[in-house]
Scaffold this active site. Sequence first.
Site, PDB file in Angstrom:
ATOM      1  N   THR A 123      15.736 -11.201  -7.013  1.00 35.39           N
ATOM      2  CA  THR A 123      15.417 -12.504  -7.608  1.00 35.39           C
ATOM      3  C   THR A 123      16.640 -13.122  -8.257  1.00 35.39           C
ATOM      4  O   THR A 123      16.777 -14.344  -8.298  1.00 35.39           O
ATOM      5  CB  THR A 123      14.284 -12.322  -8.642  1.00 35.39           C
ATOM      6  N   THR A 175      14.386  -6.567  -9.165  1.00 40.40           N
ATOM      7  CA  THR A 175      13.765  -5.752 -10.214  1.00 40.40           C
ATOM      8  C   THR A 175      12.754  -4.746  -9.658  1.00 40.40           C
ATOM      9  O   THR A 175      12.471  -3.739 -10.302  1.00 40.40           O
ATOM     10  CB  THR A 175      13.017  -6.644 -11.235  1.00 40.40           C
ATOM     11  N   ASP A 176      12.188  -5.048  -8.471  1.00 41.36           N
ATOM     12  CA  ASP A 176      11.008  -4.274  -8.049  1.00 41.36           C
ATOM     13  C   ASP A 176      11.278  -2.801  -7.776  1.00 41.36           C
ATOM     14  O   ASP A 176      10.415  -1.958  -8.022  1.00 41.36           O
ATOM     15  CB  ASP A 176      10.356  -4.946  -6.829  1.00 41.36           C
TER      16      ASP A 176
HETATM   17  C1  SIN Z   1      12.756  -9.371  -8.468  1.00 40.92           C
HETATM   18  O1  SIN Z   1      13.960  -9.213  -8.310  1.00 40.92           O
HETATM   19  O2  SIN Z   1      12.287  -9.638  -9.612  1.00 40.92           O
HETATM   20  C2  SIN Z   1      11.750  -9.307  -7.359  1.00 40.92           C
HETATM   21  C3  SIN Z   1      12.328  -9.272  -6.010  1.00 40.92           C
HETATM   22  C4  SIN Z   1      13.137  -8.043  -5.755  1.00 40.92           C
HETATM   23  O3  SIN Z   1      12.863  -6.988  -6.320  1.00 40.92           O
HETATM   24  O4  SIN Z   1      14.060  -8.140  -4.923  1.00 40.92           O
END
Ligand code: SIN
Length: 333
Positions: A25, A104-105
Amino acid sequence: MAIQATQTANAQGAQRLVILGTGGTIAGRAAQAGDNVGYVAGQVSVGDLVAAVPMLKDLLLDVEQVAQLDSKDMDFAVWKALAERVAFHLERPDVKGVVITHGTDTMEETAFFLQSVLKPTKPVVLTCAMRPATALVPDGPQNLSDAVVVARHVGAQGVTVVCAGQVHGADDVTKVHTYRLDAFDSGDAGPLGCVEEGVVRLFRPWPTGSVEGLLDTTVRDRVQASLALPRVVLLTSHADTDGLVVQALLAQSSSGAAQPLRGIVVAGTGNGTLHKHLEAALLEAQAQGIRVVLTSRCVRGRVLAHPGLRLSEVSPLSPVKSRIALALDLLTS
Ligand code: SIN
């Protein structure tokens, strides 16, 4: 404005940082600036992310795009490439540390993988954003700036995650929120420290590096020589479950699957309790030589030994990290 020099600069030592991009993200783009959830991850280059942070402009930086993906799709091939690039740069005497931009995932999984494989004695700092780069108020630039502060901090080492002003260790960090900017938590252990106005405040020691030196070459070499990790699946015990998935996995494995099942990690309820039907199937898997590791689906605490435990292996790590730990153990043993 230069990043505060008092705590972070080391006049005698290496100063150069390497920033590796993998997507997420933080590199996401939405059609409308006000849209914080309807975006596509992994669109903006890491070079452009770095260029958007004025505090980084006077630093010695090398920037490299290793991948460009939504981290839900993270796989062993990208982990391998990332581990190889991190190891390469850490071995350069002029490099103080590495920062990685990441979704983040699955960031906690990549952090744990890199810590397990490299055990770096220099800092490797993963950072991210909960809002895309196109948001009205993106959180990525501050997180990236904070991650650089951590990577430049004298004495910093090991793999850490920096998000929303907090520094977390690779072993403890977990994503705990779907939307909030401070989406990460280190459970009972708590964060390692925080970053306040460009200064690190440390609460407890950095993750430990390798006693043998910069890199744990056995694990690293085995990872680099492999096309895939040994197959380890992750299951959860819950109300109204059965042993059918385990039985199907065993049947598929014994019928000559290309990548045979080597391990199962099961996230038990509470202190590692299991539904009786699932437990029976897992004991059968264990009897057939599959490594079965018990952990807990609780977000805090760990499984404590008790008379009811019938599986032979227990992990204190989260279920997803237990899966990586078992796969690496199977790879190297
Ligand atoms: C995020 O980064 O918050 C979600 C998408 C990902 O993990 O690439």
